[in-house]
Design a protein around this motif. Structure first.
Motif, mmCIF file in Angstrom:
data_model
loop_
_atom_site.group_PDB
_atom_site.id
_atom_site.type_symbol
_atom_site.label_atom_id
_atom_site.label_comp_id
_atom_site.label_asym_id
_atom_site.label_seq_id
_atom_site.Cartn_x
_atom_site.Cartn_y
_atom_site.Cartn_z
ATOM 1 N N UNK A 173 12.044 2.381 8.129
ATOM 2 C CA UNK A 173 12.844 3.735 8.555
ATOM 3 C C UNK A 173 12.253 4.915 7.449
ATOM 4 N N UNK A 174 12.438 5.949 7.799
ATOM 5 C CA UNK A 174 12.348 7.172 7.159
ATOM 6 C C UNK A 174 13.271 7.520 6.406
ATOM 7 N N UNK A 175 13.128 7.182 4.847
ATOM 8 C CA UNK A 175 14.411 7.504 3.901
ATOM 9 C C UNK A 175 14.435 8.857 3.168
ATOM 10 N N UNK A 176 15.640 9.407 2.970
ATOM 11 C CA UNK A 176 15.895 10.631 2.517
ATOM 12 C C UNK A 176 17.202 10.467 1.374
ATOM 13 N N UNK A 177 16.770 11.182 0.276
ATOM 14 C CA UNK A 177 18.111 11.034 -0.502
ATOM 15 C C UNK A 177 19.221 11.823 0.069
ATOM 16 N N UNK A 220 7.666 21.971 0.888
ATOM 17 C CA UNK A 220 7.143 21.458 -0.244
ATOM 18 C C UNK A 220 7.489 20.003 -0.766
ATOM 19 N N UNK A 221 6.611 19.412 -0.749
ATOM 20 C CA UNK A 221 6.804 17.729 -1.131
ATOM 21 C C UNK A 221 5.959 16.839 -0.539
ATOM 22 N N UNK A 222 6.070 15.737 -0.707
ATOM 23 C CA UNK A 222 5.215 14.683 -0.046
ATOM 24 C C UNK A 222 6.069 13.643 0.656
ATOM 25 N N UNK A 223 5.640 12.836 1.413
ATOM 26 C CA UNK A 223 6.096 11.661 2.006
ATOM 27 C C UNK A 223 5.248 10.599 1.279
ATOM 28 N N UNK A 224 6.263 9.278 0.991
ATOM 29 C CA UNK A 224 5.391 8.173 0.337
ATOM 30 C C UNK A 224 5.489 7.115 1.641
ATOM 31 N N UNK A 225 4.323 6.841 1.807
ATOM 32 C CA UNK A 225 4.302 5.692 3.046
ATOM 33 C C UNK A 225 4.005 4.628 2.713
ATOM 34 N N UNK A 226 5.113 3.496 2.440
ATOM 35 C CA UNK A 226 4.795 2.351 2.017
ATOM 36 C C UNK A 226 4.567 1.244 3.048
ATOM 37 N N UNK A 227 3.628 0.488 2.945
ATOM 38 C CA UNK A 227 3.152 -0.377 3.777
ATOM 39 C C UNK A 227 3.141 -1.677 3.448
ATOM 40 N N UNK A 228 3.914 -2.517 3.964
ATOM 41 C CA UNK A 228 4.077 -4.136 3.390
ATOM 42 C C UNK A 228 3.762 -4.963 4.653
ATOM 43 N N UNK A 229 2.940 -5.733 4.969
ATOM 44 C CA UNK A 229 2.833 -6.347 5.974
ATOM 45 C C UNK A 229 2.319 -5.592 7.255
ATOM 46 N N UNK A 230 3.383 -5.469 8.102
ATOM 47 C CA UNK A 230 3.100 -4.449 9.616
ATOM 48 C C UNK A 230 4.100 -3.606 9.501
ATOM 49 N N UNK A 231 4.930 -3.447 8.579
ATOM 50 C CA UNK A 231 6.024 -2.236 8.616
ATOM 51 C C UNK A 231 5.788 -1.313 7.721
ATOM 52 N N UNK A 232 6.187 -0.041 7.831
ATOM 53 C CA UNK A 232 5.975 1.086 7.079
ATOM 54 C C UNK A 232 7.242 1.794 6.786
ATOM 55 N N UNK A 233 7.504 2.049 5.631
ATOM 56 C CA UNK A 233 8.781 2.666 5.188
ATOM 57 C C UNK A 233 8.271 4.131 4.797
ATOM 58 N N UNK A 261 0.954 -1.215 -0.129
ATOM 59 C CA UNK A 261 0.083 -0.083 0.240
ATOM 60 C C UNK A 261 0.935 1.380 -0.232
ATOM 61 N N UNK A 262 0.630 2.067 -1.013
ATOM 62 C CA UNK A 262 1.467 3.468 -1.111
ATOM 63 C C UNK A 262 0.287 4.282 -0.880
ATOM 64 N N UNK A 263 0.810 5.220 0.173
ATOM 65 C CA UNK A 263 -0.037 6.685 0.344
ATOM 66 C C UNK A 263 1.005 7.732 0.239
ATOM 67 N N UNK A 264 0.443 8.861 -0.260
ATOM 68 C CA UNK A 264 1.011 9.985 -0.112
ATOM 69 C C UNK A 264 0.593 10.799 1.111
ATOM 70 N N UNK A 265 1.594 11.455 1.783
ATOM 71 C CA UNK A 265 1.129 12.286 3.117
ATOM 72 C C UNK A 265 2.079 13.537 2.858
ATOM 73 N N UNK A 266 1.411 14.750 3.095
ATOM 74 C CA UNK A 266 2.074 15.841 3.106
ATOM 75 C C UNK A 266 3.256 16.162 4.115
#
Length: 101
Positions: A77-81, A35-48, A24-29
């Motif tokens: 985790x929370x990832x950043x380039x 400016x920009x969004x965070x993508x929240x990736x949920x797979x099983x019980x973990x979110x990146x 599940x991919x959701x966009x969060x402000x």
């Protein structure tokens, strides 16, 4: 963020195909009027969470499409380039002052 929408769709499709399962991919402000969004990736019980902005360069976008978010050091985790490392890296967690003993 309309300019980044096709990229987000392509990323989500690629990720689902590689993992062979639903993600599940959701966009969060982003917070703090950034400016920009965070993508929240949920797979099983973990979110990146991945920081994505309209000014994200081609190198970062290509690296994100190939990123294996199931690697233990990244998943959940929370990832950043990181331009210096030319990689998506976890954002270091700094303890809040009320967490100190």
């Amino acid at each position: 963020m309309a300019a980044i929408s096709p990229f987000v769709t392509a990323f989500a499709t690629s990720l689902g195909q590689r993992l062979g399962t639903s993600v599940r991919v959701r966009r969060r402000p982003r917070r703090r009027n950034v400016e920009g969004d965070n993508l929240a990736l949920t797979h099983h019980t973990r979110t990146t969470t991945i920081e994505v902005s309209a000014d994200l360069g081609d190198e970062a976008r290509l690296a994100l499409i190939d990123l294996d978010v199931t690697r233990p050091e990244l998943w959940g985790h929370h990832l950043r380039w990181n331009d210096e490392a030319a990689a998506w890296l976890p954002v270091p967690v700094t303890p809040r002052s009320d967490d100190a003993t």
